[in-house]
Motif scaffolding. Structure first.
Motif, PDB file in Angstrom:
ATOM      1  N   MET A   1       5.656 -31.700 -13.502  1.00  0.00           N
ATOM      2  CA  MET A   1       6.191 -30.340 -13.512  1.00  0.00           C
ATOM      3  C   MET A   1       6.328 -29.806 -14.935  1.00  0.00           C
ATOM      4  N   LEU A   2       6.660 -30.698 -15.872  1.00  0.00           N
ATOM      5  CA  LEU A   2       6.810 -30.251 -17.252  1.00  0.00           C
ATOM      6  C   LEU A   2       5.478 -29.771 -17.818  1.00  0.00           C
ATOM      7  N   PHE A   3       4.398 -30.465 -17.482  1.00  0.00           N
ATOM      8  CA  PHE A   3       3.081 -30.028 -17.946  1.00  0.00           C
ATOM      9  C   PHE A   3       2.759 -28.642 -17.382  1.00  0.00           C
ATOM     10  N   GLY A   4       3.077 -28.430 -16.099  1.00  0.00           N
ATOM     11  CA  GLY A   4       2.880 -27.110 -15.500  1.00  0.00           C
ATOM     12  C   GLY A   4       3.694 -26.052 -16.200  1.00  0.00           C
ATOM     13  N   LEU A   5       4.905 -26.410 -16.640  1.00  0.00           N
ATOM     14  CA  LEU A   5       5.746 -25.454 -17.362  1.00  0.00           C
ATOM     15  C   LEU A   5       5.148 -25.115 -18.723  1.00  0.00           C
ATOM     16  N   ILE A   6       4.537 -26.097 -19.379  1.00  0.00           N
ATOM     17  CA  ILE A   6       3.878 -25.835 -20.664  1.00  0.00           C
ATOM     18  C   ILE A   6       2.749 -24.831 -20.478  1.00  0.00           C
ATOM     19  N   VAL A   7       1.936 -25.037 -19.438  1.00  0.00           N
ATOM     20  CA  VAL A   7       0.842 -24.103 -19.142  1.00  0.00           C
ATOM     21  C   VAL A   7       1.402 -22.718 -18.825  1.00  0.00           C
ATOM     22  N   ALA A   8       2.474 -22.677 -18.023  1.00  0.00           N
ATOM     23  CA  ALA A   8       3.083 -21.389 -17.669  1.00  0.00           C
ATOM     24  C   ALA A   8       3.632 -20.686 -18.910  1.00  0.00           C
ATOM     25  N   CYS A   9       4.221 -21.443 -19.833  1.00  0.00           N
ATOM     26  CA  CYS A   9       4.754 -20.846 -21.064  1.00  0.00           C
ATOM     27  C   CYS A   9       3.637 -20.276 -21.929  1.00  0.00           C
ATOM     28  N   GLU A  10       2.501 -20.978 -21.987  1.00  0.00           N
ATOM     29  CA  GLU A  10       1.365 -20.467 -22.764  1.00  0.00           C
ATOM     30  C   GLU A  10       0.846 -19.163 -22.156  1.00  0.00           C
ATOM     31  N   ILE A  11       0.756 -19.127 -20.837  1.00  0.00           N
ATOM     32  CA  ILE A  11       0.319 -17.901 -20.172  1.00  0.00           C
ATOM     33  C   ILE A  11       1.318 -16.777 -20.412  1.00  0.00           C
ATOM     34  N   ALA A  12       2.618 -17.107 -20.284  1.00  0.00           N
ATOM     35  CA  ALA A  12       3.661 -16.102 -20.485  1.00  0.00           C
ATOM     36  C   ALA A  12       3.641 -15.563 -21.914  1.00  0.00           C
ATOM     37  N   PHE A  13       3.327 -16.437 -22.881  1.00  0.00           N
ATOM     38  CA  PHE A  13       3.234 -16.006 -24.280  1.00  0.00           C
ATOM     39  C   PHE A  13       2.225 -14.875 -24.432  1.00  0.00           C
ATOM     40  N   TRP A  14       1.017 -15.085 -23.889  1.00  0.00           N
ATOM     41  CA  TRP A  14      -0.040 -14.083 -24.041  1.00  0.00           C
ATOM     42  C   TRP A  14       0.207 -12.853 -23.175  1.00  0.00           C
ATOM     43  N   VAL A  15       0.845 -13.049 -22.026  1.00  0.00           N
ATOM     44  CA  VAL A  15       1.170 -11.891 -21.181  1.00  0.00           C
ATOM     45  C   VAL A  15       2.181 -10.991 -21.880  1.00  0.00           C
ATOM     46  N   LEU A  16       3.238 -11.588 -22.420  1.00  0.00           N
ATOM     47  CA  LEU A  16       4.247 -10.796 -23.131  1.00  0.00           C
ATOM     48  C   LEU A  16       3.657 -10.146 -24.380  1.00  0.00           C
ATOM     49  N   LEU A  17       2.811 -10.886 -25.080  1.00  0.00           N
ATOM     50  CA  LEU A  17       2.182 -10.338 -26.283  1.00  0.00           C
ATOM     51  C   LEU A  17       1.301  -9.149 -25.922  1.00  0.00           C
ATOM     52  N   GLY A  18       0.443  -9.314 -24.901  1.00  0.00           N
ATOM     53  CA  GLY A  18      -0.425  -8.215 -24.486  1.00  0.00           C
ATOM     54  C   GLY A  18       0.356  -7.019 -23.974  1.00  0.00           C
ATOM     55  N   ALA A  19       1.419  -7.289 -23.204  1.00  0.00           N
ATOM     56  CA  ALA A  19       2.235  -6.193 -22.678  1.00  0.00           C
ATOM     57  C   ALA A  19       2.932  -5.448 -23.804  1.00  0.00           C
ATOM     58  N   GLY A  20       3.464  -6.198 -24.766  1.00  0.00           N
ATOM     59  CA  GLY A  20       4.147  -5.554 -25.885  1.00  0.00           C
ATOM     60  C   GLY A  20       3.221  -4.665 -26.695  1.00  0.00           C
ATOM     61  N   LEU A  21       2.011  -5.141 -26.967  1.00  0.00           N
ATOM     62  CA  LEU A  21       1.050  -4.345 -27.737  1.00  0.00           C
ATOM     63  C   LEU A  21       0.560  -3.143 -26.937  1.00  0.00           C
ATOM     64  N   ALA A  22       0.352  -3.328 -25.642  1.00  0.00           N
ATOM     65  CA  ALA A  22      -0.106  -2.211 -24.810  1.00  0.00           C
ATOM     66  C   ALA A  22       0.956  -1.113 -24.746  1.00  0.00           C
ATOM     67  N   VAL A  23       2.205  -1.512 -24.571  1.00  0.00           N
ATOM     68  CA  VAL A  23       3.293  -0.520 -24.513  1.00  0.00           C
ATOM     69  C   VAL A  23       3.456   0.171 -25.857  1.00  0.00           C
ATOM     70  N   ARG A  24       3.310  -0.588 -26.942  1.00  0.00           N
ATOM     71  CA  ARG A  24       3.493  -0.006 -28.275  1.00  0.00           C
ATOM     72  C   ARG A  24       2.391   0.985 -28.629  1.00  0.00           C
ATOM     73  N   TYR A  25       1.113   0.618 -28.347  1.00  0.00           N
ATOM     74  CA  TYR A  25       0.009   1.440 -28.839  1.00  0.00           C
ATOM     75  C   TYR A  25      -0.613   2.351 -27.778  1.00  0.00           C
ATOM     76  N   LEU A  26      -0.593   1.942 -26.523  1.00  0.00           N
ATOM     77  CA  LEU A  26      -1.188   2.781 -25.489  1.00  0.00           C
ATOM     78  C   LEU A  26      -0.187   3.765 -24.898  1.00  0.00           C
ATOM     79  N   LEU A  27       1.022   3.286 -24.653  1.00  0.00           N
ATOM     80  CA  LEU A  27       2.052   4.165 -24.094  1.00  0.00           C
ATOM     81  C   LEU A  27       2.907   4.825 -25.167  1.00  0.00           C
ATOM     82  N   ARG A  28       2.722   4.399 -26.422  1.00  0.00           N
ATOM     83  CA  ARG A  28       3.461   4.965 -27.551  1.00  0.00           C
ATOM     84  C   ARG A  28       4.969   4.757 -27.413  1.00  0.00           C
ATOM     85  N   ARG A  29       5.354   3.649 -26.811  1.00  0.00           N
ATOM     86  CA  ARG A  29       6.775   3.320 -26.658  1.00  0.00           C
ATOM     87  C   ARG A  29       7.107   2.220 -27.662  1.00  0.00           C
TER      88      ARG A  29
END
Length: 207
Positions: free
Chosen positions: A1-29
């Protein structure tokens, strides 16, 4: 389960990063985008807490616990660079920002870059090994935490290999820019009677 959590954290890292950049530059928020980017380190905190809880509740340290510590350490060292790398490219593509620097590095400039990167790697090594040793102390049982000490050895070996084959190699055997990079106009045809311009030697070549 811990290995699965590591994979999930890596995915969450890029999801949050992409969402933050999209909101900042595309939505101008700007504010909301900044908050999403600030939430990126929380992903590592979740993984750290999960690893500690697992060990404190009687779990036996294995490969995944060491991998979690290594992941956390090198995310601390290089996470900001990854965010900045993505931010520059996103801003250039969607917000008219300056283009990213794509020069190839040679000679002393390349050696400085490699030493700088290795120095950051050492920060990641120190954080990871600190977490591994903290896990050993927290559990208080060398038999149950032997895998953590093995991981400290792996990371140390990896850093020595990195040192020898990159920073030291680039310092002792500096790379030289290709001839066309040092004098990009040397082979260019000139009009009759004209003289070729003097072209300063460069240290890199755009990709």
């Amino acid at each position: 389960m811990l290995f699965g959590l590591i994979v999930a954290c890596e995915i969450a890292f890029w999801v949050l990063l992409g969402a933050g950049l999209a909101v900042r530059y595309l939505l101008r928020r700007q504010r909301l985008g900044g908050l999403l980017l600030l939430a990126v380190p929380l992903v590592d905190l979740v993984l750290l807490v999960a690893s500690i809880v697992d060990l404190r509740t009687g779990g036996r340290a294995d490969f995944t616990h060491g991998l979690a510590a290594a992941y956390l350490g090198f995310t601390v060292a290089f996470g900001h660079d990854m965010v900045r790398w993505a931010d520059v490219r996103f801003a250039h593509r969607y917000a008219g920002g300056p283009p990213p620097d794509r020069r190839k590095l040679y000679g002393r400039e390349r050696a400085r870059y490699e030493w700088h990167a290795w120095g950051k790697g050492m920060i990641g090594w120190a954080v990871a090994c600190g977490l591994l040793l903290a896990g050993v102390v927290a559990v208080g049982d060398l038999e149950r935490t032997a895998a953590l000490l093995e991981w400290a050895g792996r990371l140390t070996f990896a850093m020595v290999v990195w040192l020898v084959f990159w920073p030291l190699a680039c310092t002792v055997f500096p790379t030289r820019a290709p001839r066309d990079a040092r004098a990009p106009h040397a082979q260019a045809p000139h009009a009759r009677g004209s003289h070729p311009d003097r072209v300063p030697h460069g240290t890199g070549e755009p990709k």
